[in-house]
Design an enzyme around this catalytic site. Sequence first.
Site, PDB file in Angstrom:
ATOM      1  N   ASP A 120      44.647  38.342  35.924  1.00 27.30           N
ATOM      2  CA  ASP A 120      45.380  37.722  36.976  1.00 27.30           C
ATOM      3  C   ASP A 120      46.210  36.480  36.584  1.00 27.30           C
ATOM      4  O   ASP A 120      45.802  35.524  35.970  1.00 27.30           O
ATOM      5  CB  ASP A 120      44.655  37.573  38.190  1.00 27.30           C
ATOM      6  CG  ASP A 120      44.467  38.985  39.270  1.00 27.30           C
ATOM      7  OD1 ASP A 120      44.475  39.774  38.639  1.00 27.30           O
ATOM      8  OD2 ASP A 120      44.802  38.831  40.345  1.00 27.30           O
TER       9      ASP A 120
ATOM     10  N   HIS B 189      40.326  36.088  35.707  1.00 29.79           N
ATOM     11  CA  HIS B 189      41.373  34.710  35.736  1.00 29.79           C
ATOM     12  C   HIS B 189      41.281  33.952  34.541  1.00 29.79           C
ATOM     13  O   HIS B 189      41.244  32.694  34.826  1.00 29.79           O
ATOM     14  CB  HIS B 189      41.136  34.062  37.024  1.00 29.79           C
ATOM     15  CG  HIS B 189      41.242  34.865  38.376  1.00 29.79           C
ATOM     16  ND1 HIS B 189      40.083  35.580  38.921  1.00 29.79           N
ATOM     17  CD2 HIS B 189      42.345  35.105  39.329  1.00 29.79           C
ATOM     18  CE1 HIS B 189      40.514  36.155  39.999  1.00 29.79           C
ATOM     19  NE2 HIS B 189      41.645  35.650  40.156  1.00 29.79           N
TER      20      HIS B 189
END
Lengths: 275, 275
Positions: free
Chosen positions: B20, B220
């Site tokens: 992400d 992430h």
Amino acid sequence: MDLWQEMGLEGRRALIVHHDDLGITHAQTQAYLDLGYPTGSLLASSTWAPALAGHEGGDLGVHLTLTSEWNAPRIRPLTGGASLRDAHGFFWRTLEEVWRHAETAEVEAELRAQVEAIYALGIDVTHIDTHMGAVMRPDVAEVYVRLAAEYLLPIMLPARLEYHSLPEAFREPLRRLLDASPLPRVGMLMGYDGPAETMRDWYVETLRGLGPGVYHLIHHAALPTPEGRMLPDWERRAADVDALQDPEVRGLIGECVPLTYREVRDALRAHLRKG
Amino acid sequence: MDLWQEMGLEGRRALIVHHDDLGITHAQTQAYLDLGYPTGSLLASSTWAPALAGHEGGDLGVHLTLTSEWNAPRIRPLTGGASLRDAHGFFWRTLEEVWRHAETAEVEAELRAQVEAIYALGIDVTHIDTHMGAVMRPDVAEVYVRLAAEYLLPIMLPARLEYHSLPEAFREPLRRLLDASPLPRVGMLMGYDGPAETMRDWYVETLRGLGPGVYHLIHHAALPTPEGRMLPDWERRAADVDALQDPEVRGLIGECVPLTYREVRDALRAHLRKG
């Protein structure tokens, strides 16, 4: 007007140490904080500009931008003008492309939006200058001079056009425009065009040889972090960091009258109030 | 339709490892390149997205964005909509502000511009997902589903709404919208809400406990460089990097059927062609 005379700088050596290109990377904003020189200018459409918005003692201006010259990071215009961007939606990569494509009205809207965007960060803007000299197309230079008048801000105007490598056709109209401007002009000093290895020597020799005048010393300091090393010219940017931390260079800078654009701006505004 | 069945995934454990937030920092794009998992999504108004544009073997989508949650770096909408931005000109900081202020038409123009901007980078877009779940306001979720249909792209649709902490008023219309959609849905896995110290354990336990299904595992990853450490949650991002390089975690990931959004997209398009 001779603002420099009014400011008591006649016959002295006054120096603005100016950090160009702030905001595109963290490597630059961190170098600004580490070095401690107050003056620099921010790209409005960069992502890191807000990191300096709350900085105490900042002497920060707007680095008017019409190019995005690296593979990454790349930046976009703030406004919608189609003539300002390449096929990927970013600013043109080169000055030649900007000067060939950009329409005056779209440029004017964009440059105005950039000034407004830096004010919108909460920054008490002290001056305006230009990324890669893109505003030197004569019709754009007129906008640049007009923004100075509207915002009552000093803009970086070189004493001699020879500092820029400009198309021959720009020189005469530019000269007329700048000669007609009442705004003060600066001696431009920049070691960027030389190799990284001799950057420190350039600072020492340049500062030793400096006669009386008001000088705008451009540097591009960026830390050689993994992010900073992605910039194709990172070695020269790291060399600026080293040189500006060198005791001899700092000593030579200390022999000049330290000048900020805040002082220039305030003197300019006082002068205009007197009429 | 049951696309998973058509793709021969019934009864198996298929895993999309999804990176992400790509593009905001170099610390993220470099982590993507270091880790070697192909799938992730890019923020269109970020500055580092072009760094991945030419990446061979990329499985890259559009990370639709309506928030800019950090102090720096901060990002702006691509379009002019006043309802999309805060007083400083950036996306709103919080979901609450987005959901309170954003006008549907301005959101739709912005999200469409974001998809177009990623295509304009030369990327063969494989999917669309959502930064911080900002598209979960029901009227915006309709736009999200519509974009999927127009671009013939899979969008990340969670199997269960409980993955998001949503206002109560959103749940019923969202449930109706998602239940009416023919698009396939994924089991969402994300260790982000836990502490950095136990990230590796979260991966091991989650992957060990996985029953049959198609899973979208969100991470992430960002390197703990000086730039990366500016992100307030850098420790959890660095923990994702560590965990995804851990031999046991990689072994457990290797026990799943590796799935890309390119495969999902191509199967979806083949299904639609068959009518």
